[in-house]
Design an enzyme around this catalytic site. Structure first.
Site, PDB file in Angstrom:
ATOM      1  N   SER A 200     -14.504  -9.186  -0.742  1.00 16.00           N
ATOM      2  CA  SER A 200     -13.284  -8.821  -0.022  1.00 16.00           C
ATOM      3  C   SER A 200     -13.179  -7.327   0.262  1.00 16.00           C
ATOM      4  O   SER A 200     -12.650  -6.930   1.304  1.00 16.00           O
ATOM      5  CB  SER A 200     -12.058  -9.296  -0.807  1.00 16.00           C
ATOM      6  N   HIS A 246      -9.145  -4.534  -2.079  1.00 17.73           N
ATOM      7  CA  HIS A 246      -8.831  -4.648  -0.654  1.00 17.73           C
ATOM      8  C   HIS A 246      -8.452  -3.290  -0.061  1.00 17.73           C
ATOM      9  O   HIS A 246      -8.935  -2.911   1.012  1.00 17.73           O
ATOM     10  CB  HIS A 246      -7.688  -5.638  -0.452  1.00 17.73           C
TER      11      HIS A 246
END
Length: 295
Positions: A200, A246
């Site tokens: 991610s 993230h």
């Protein structure tokens, strides 16, 4: 698409569409075959721009061997398969996912973790104990099928166009720097005994770089911004999601992506790879800081 023959009276009043992306209007044509091409398909040539097909067939057109090699928007070499690195990255992720399904010890050896908690967990070293490789291996590790499915779909959707626009080396640098930035921030701000895994961080780096590229090409920013906002909402509302990875990947992707597409041509490689080196230096500094806190 419109099925009317080119050159009809109605066509004379229409903006041409890219021959490789029929949904995109463009006023640019290849200087060799004169087919319309969108900014994503434009390859810098000695004079004007060429389409990818003409670039690939250039060796048989009678051009001089020492003619300037066509380049991507970011100055990379145009490849016959502009999605090769993306395919390889997806393949590595899938291979690791299959492997960890049959070996929990392997999963424990790959995840990002600062310090392993006491028994009954395995007595395995974390990043603070010297296993820095976990900052990289965790980028290719997934445990749940939904997790890897979402990340690989995103990688294919975002990675392909970016690889074509940047070139293989620059795209690979963007991917790894973004992924490492996500790992470093997760290591710095996350609980030391909480394992983190997944691509991610790198994927959010591709989100950031895609937004920068679309802005550079003067595309409609609303689709990518809406998709990014949706993903950020999930990031901060769903449980068991590392927001640190993230955000770290997103920030690095924006910084590196900006350097890739806005570097001045005369110092292009220096600015692009110099920016990657500076971000890597920050990553190393954050990792050393967290390690000092935990030891």
């Amino acid at each position: 698409m419109d099925d009317q023959a080119a050159g009809s009276p109605q066509d004379a009043h229409r903006v041409p569409h890219c021959y490789r992306h029929p949904d995109r209007e463009t006023g640019i044509r290849c200087t060799r075959c004169e087919r319309p091409i969108c900014p994503e398909c434009m390859v810098n040539a000695a004079v004007g721009f060429q389409c990818p097909d003409c670039v690939r067939s250039g060796s048989g057109t009678g051009h001089a061997p020492n003619a300037a090699m066509p380049r991507t928007l970011a100055g990379g070499t145009v490849a016959a398969d502009p999605h090769l690195i993306t395919k390889i990255l997806i393949g590595i992720n899938l291979a690791v996912f299959i492997a960890v399904q049959f070996s929990e010890p392997l999963l424990n050896d790959l995840v990002l973790i600062g310090r392993w908690p006491p028994e009954p967990f395995l007595p395995t070293d974390g990043v603070a104990d010297g296993d820095w490789y976990r900052l990289v291996t965790s980028m290719f590790t997934h445990e749940a099928i939904w997790h890897i499915a979402f990340n690989m779909l995103s990688l294919w959707w975002l990675g392909g166009p970016l690889e074509a626009a940047l070139g293989r080396a620059r795209y690979l640098a963007l991917y790894f720097v973004s992924g490492l930035a996500g790992s470093a921030l997760a290591y710095l701000l996350g609980a030391p005994t909480t394992g983190t895994l997944g691509a991610s961080g790198a994927i959010f780096g591709l989100f950031g770089a895609t937004a920068v590229l679309m802005r550079r090409l003067d595309y409609d920013m609303r689709p990518i911004i809406a998709l990014l906002v949706i993903n950020l909402i999930f990031t901060f509302t769903w449980a068991n999601i590392s927001w640190q990875a993230h955000i770290g990947g997103l920030v690095a992707g924006v910084v590196v992506g900006y350097a890739m597409v806005h570097a001045p041509r005369e110092r292009r490689s220096l600015v692009q790879y110099g920016t990657c080196a500076l971000v890597l230096a920050v990553i190393v500094g954050l990792t050393l800081l967290r390690t000092a806190q935990l030891t």
